[in-house]
Motif scaffolding. Structure first.
Motif, mmCIF file in Angstrom:
data_model
loop_
_atom_site.group_PDB
_atom_site.id
_atom_site.type_symbol
_atom_site.label_atom_id
_atom_site.label_comp_id
_atom_site.label_asym_id
_atom_site.label_seq_id
_atom_site.Cartn_x
_atom_site.Cartn_y
_atom_site.Cartn_z
ATOM 1 N N VAL A 151 -3.039 7.817 -12.387
ATOM 2 C CA VAL A 151 -1.961 6.956 -12.374
ATOM 3 C C VAL A 151 -0.893 7.363 -11.379
ATOM 4 O O VAL A 151 -0.048 6.447 -10.834
ATOM 5 C CB VAL A 151 -1.279 6.956 -13.942
ATOM 6 N N SER A 152 -0.684 8.630 -10.933
ATOM 7 C CA SER A 152 0.472 9.106 -10.159
ATOM 8 C C SER A 152 0.098 8.839 -8.597
ATOM 9 O O SER A 152 0.972 8.883 -7.806
ATOM 10 C CB SER A 152 0.719 10.546 -10.353
ATOM 11 N N ARG A 153 -1.156 8.434 -8.570
ATOM 12 C CA ARG A 153 -1.501 8.085 -6.943
ATOM 13 C C ARG A 153 -2.514 6.818 -7.007
ATOM 14 O O ARG A 153 -3.555 6.862 -6.869
ATOM 15 C CB ARG A 153 -2.264 9.200 -6.396
ATOM 16 N N ARG A 191 14.348 5.739 -16.276
ATOM 17 C CA ARG A 191 14.498 6.683 -17.357
ATOM 18 C C ARG A 191 13.179 7.309 -17.692
ATOM 19 O O ARG A 191 13.278 8.256 -18.616
ATOM 20 C CB ARG A 191 15.198 5.998 -18.583
ATOM 21 N N LYS A 192 12.271 7.055 -17.149
ATOM 22 C CA LYS A 192 11.213 7.661 -17.665
ATOM 23 C C LYS A 192 10.950 9.123 -16.980
ATOM 24 O O LYS A 192 11.395 9.290 -15.669
ATOM 25 C CB LYS A 192 9.879 6.731 -16.872
ATOM 26 N N PRO A 193 10.094 9.688 -17.753
ATOM 27 C CA PRO A 193 10.097 11.123 -17.433
ATOM 28 C C PRO A 193 9.439 11.510 -15.823
ATOM 29 O O PRO A 193 9.563 12.340 -15.130
ATOM 30 C CB PRO A 193 9.321 11.793 -18.461
ATOM 31 N N PHE A 194 8.385 10.581 -15.492
ATOM 32 C CA PHE A 194 7.926 10.393 -14.351
ATOM 33 C C PHE A 194 8.713 10.014 -13.156
ATOM 34 O O PHE A 194 8.174 9.993 -11.932
ATOM 35 C CB PHE A 194 6.499 9.990 -14.281
ATOM 36 N N VAL A 217 0.814 -1.204 0.024
ATOM 37 C CA VAL A 217 -0.133 0.088 0.064
ATOM 38 C C VAL A 217 0.944 1.151 0.170
ATOM 39 O O VAL A 217 1.763 1.445 0.936
ATOM 40 C CB VAL A 217 -0.915 0.155 1.218
ATOM 41 N N LYS A 218 0.768 2.108 -1.041
ATOM 42 C CA LYS A 218 1.596 3.205 -1.188
ATOM 43 C C LYS A 218 1.347 4.235 -0.276
ATOM 44 O O LYS A 218 0.247 4.236 0.339
ATOM 45 C CB LYS A 218 1.508 3.720 -2.726
ATOM 46 N N PRO A 219 1.957 5.398 -0.371
ATOM 47 C CA PRO A 219 1.834 6.246 0.635
ATOM 48 C C PRO A 219 0.461 7.175 0.723
ATOM 49 O O PRO A 219 -0.167 7.528 1.597
ATOM 50 C CB PRO A 219 2.996 7.443 0.552
ATOM 51 N N ASP A 220 -0.111 7.178 -0.550
ATOM 52 C CA ASP A 220 -1.368 7.740 -0.570
ATOM 53 C C ASP A 220 -2.461 6.896 -0.023
ATOM 54 O O ASP A 220 -3.445 7.134 0.497
ATOM 55 C CB ASP A 220 -1.839 8.027 -2.241
ATOM 56 N N GLY A 221 -2.274 5.505 -0.245
ATOM 57 C CA GLY A 221 -3.281 4.432 0.402
ATOM 58 C C GLY A 221 -3.051 4.657 1.745
ATOM 59 O O GLY A 221 -4.081 4.334 2.567
ATOM 60 N N VAL A 222 -1.917 4.676 2.433
ATOM 61 C CA VAL A 222 -1.627 4.728 3.848
ATOM 62 C C VAL A 222 -2.527 6.120 4.301
ATOM 63 O O VAL A 222 -3.060 5.887 5.384
ATOM 64 C CB VAL A 222 -0.114 4.599 4.290
ATOM 65 N N GLN A 223 -2.200 7.184 3.940
ATOM 66 C CA GLN A 223 -2.610 8.438 4.230
ATOM 67 C C GLN A 223 -4.250 8.513 4.015
ATOM 68 O O GLN A 223 -4.852 9.081 5.199
ATOM 69 C CB GLN A 223 -2.101 9.515 3.478
ATOM 70 N N ARG A 224 -4.671 7.763 3.215
ATOM 71 C CA ARG A 224 -6.123 7.816 3.149
ATOM 72 C C ARG A 224 -6.859 6.483 3.936
ATOM 73 O O ARG A 224 -8.149 6.517 3.877
ATOM 74 C CB ARG A 224 -6.367 7.637 1.415
ATOM 75 N N ARG A 225 -5.817 5.893 4.870
ATOM 76 C CA ARG A 225 -6.550 4.996 5.537
ATOM 77 C C ARG A 225 -7.099 3.693 4.831
ATOM 78 O O ARG A 225 -8.213 3.149 5.155
ATOM 79 C CB ARG A 225 -7.402 5.375 6.782
ATOM 80 N N LEU A 226 -6.385 3.243 4.034
ATOM 81 C CA LEU A 226 -6.822 2.274 2.835
ATOM 82 C C LEU A 226 -6.425 0.861 3.251
ATOM 83 O O LEU A 226 -6.732 -0.170 2.500
ATOM 84 C CB LEU A 226 -6.854 2.695 1.445
ATOM 85 N N VAL A 266 -5.785 -5.710 -8.467
ATOM 86 C CA VAL A 266 -5.374 -4.432 -8.219
ATOM 87 C C VAL A 266 -5.715 -3.385 -9.568
ATOM 88 O O VAL A 266 -6.169 -2.524 -9.196
ATOM 89 C CB VAL A 266 -3.853 -4.521 -8.275
ATOM 90 N N GLY A 267 -5.674 -4.057 -10.613
ATOM 91 C CA GLY A 267 -6.331 -3.354 -11.810
ATOM 92 C C GLY A 267 -5.292 -2.537 -12.752
ATOM 93 O O GLY A 267 -3.955 -2.616 -12.316
ATOM 94 N N ASP A 268 -5.779 -1.894 -13.510
ATOM 95 C CA ASP A 268 -4.763 -1.360 -14.555
ATOM 96 C C ASP A 268 -3.743 -0.180 -13.735
ATOM 97 O O ASP A 268 -4.266 0.441 -12.938
ATOM 98 C CB ASP A 268 -5.679 -0.420 -15.587
ATOM 99 N N THR A 269 -2.557 -0.053 -14.439
ATOM 100 C CA THR A 269 -1.629 0.911 -13.946
ATOM 101 C C THR A 269 -2.456 2.149 -13.812
ATOM 102 O O THR A 269 -2.211 3.044 -12.773
ATOM 103 C CB THR A 269 -0.272 1.047 -14.456
ATOM 104 N N ASP A 270 -2.945 2.629 -15.049
ATOM 105 C CA ASP A 270 -3.550 3.794 -15.001
ATOM 106 C C ASP A 270 -4.843 3.806 -14.558
ATOM 107 O O ASP A 270 -5.766 3.150 -14.771
ATOM 108 C CB ASP A 270 -3.685 4.323 -16.483
#
Ligand code: DAT
Ligand code: MG
Length: 206
Positions: free
Chosen positions: A165-167, A110-113, A64-73, A144-148
């Motif tokens: 996609v970024s969150r 090497r990805k821009p993001f 669970v990424k930081p957004d998921g932890v912050q959102r109590r998921l 989990v579903g699509d990356t985007d």
């Protein structure tokens, strides 16, 4: 320990086993089989059943990424994997540093993001987990579903809990080989626990 205490302890243990349905018979238990990956007890109530179905010991890394932890998921994510029938064998909350993330996302360097991805992934704690079960790598990617997140189908974790996609809330390994690499990156073998689900006969034909 006195005689009566030993008797009481034995009947308590037997009671616990009977709650779990079939007790592990000698023909079902192979103490040596999981030893190479075992960090748990080799005897007693926590010992492992044999791997009765090919692939049932497959493992994957889910985080669970930081957004998921912050959102109590965190609880929602764990609940989905538990309800599907998978077994939790490793779990920790940690603040990931750039070193571990650089290895984890090596292919994306090497990805821009990439800089934004590392910034986001170090912005708060992550909950890393190892789940075990039949076909868990492929099934967890589907869960989990699509990356985007915008493309992720409703019913998937990303499709239900995220919009960009970024969150996208959660990570899951994308192949068995990747899973092995990621598990050893995030967990020491002593942090993984071999144990038997007491209801295995309800999730597998053993
Ligand atoms: P996944 O997490 O589905 O395995 P990935 O390995 O291709 O996807 O990418 C890792 C993470 O990088 C992804 O979960 C979110 C982020 N990411 C991927 N593509 C992105 C993009 N176009 N813009 C922003 N972040 C992106
Ligand atoms: Mg990936």
């Amino acid at each position: 320990m006195g005689f009566f205490q030993r008797c009481a302890a034995r009947s308590l243990l037997q009671g616990r086993r009977s709650l779990c349905g079939a007790a592990p018979g000698p023909e079902r238990h192979q103490p040596d089989a999981p030893a190479a990956r075992s960090a748990g007890p080799s005897s007693g109530p926590g010992r492992r059943y044999s791997a009765g179905v090919p692939g049932m010991q497959e493992r994957t890394l889910v985080a669970v990424k930081p957004d998921g932890v912050q959102r109590r998921l965190v609880g929602d994510v764990i609940r989905r994997f538990e309800r599907r029938g998978f077994k939790l064998v490793g779990l920790k909350l940690l603040q990931a540093n750039e070193g571990i993330l650089a290895e984890h996302y090596h292919e994306l360097r090497r990805k821009p993001f990439y800089p934004a991805l590392i910034h986001y992934m170090t912005s708060g704690p992550v909950v890393a987990m190892v789940w075990e079960g039949y076909n868990v790598v492929k099934t967890s990617r589907a869960m989990v579903g699509d990356t985007d997140s915008a493309e992720a189908k409703p019913g998937t974790i990303r499709g239900d809990f995220s919009i960009h996609v970024s969150r996208n809330v959660v990570h899951a390994s994308d192949s068995v080989e990747t899973a092995q690499r990621e598990i050893s990156l995030w967990f020491r073998s002593s942090e993984l626990v071999d144990w038997d689900c007491c209801d295995y006969s309800n999730t597998y034909q053993l």
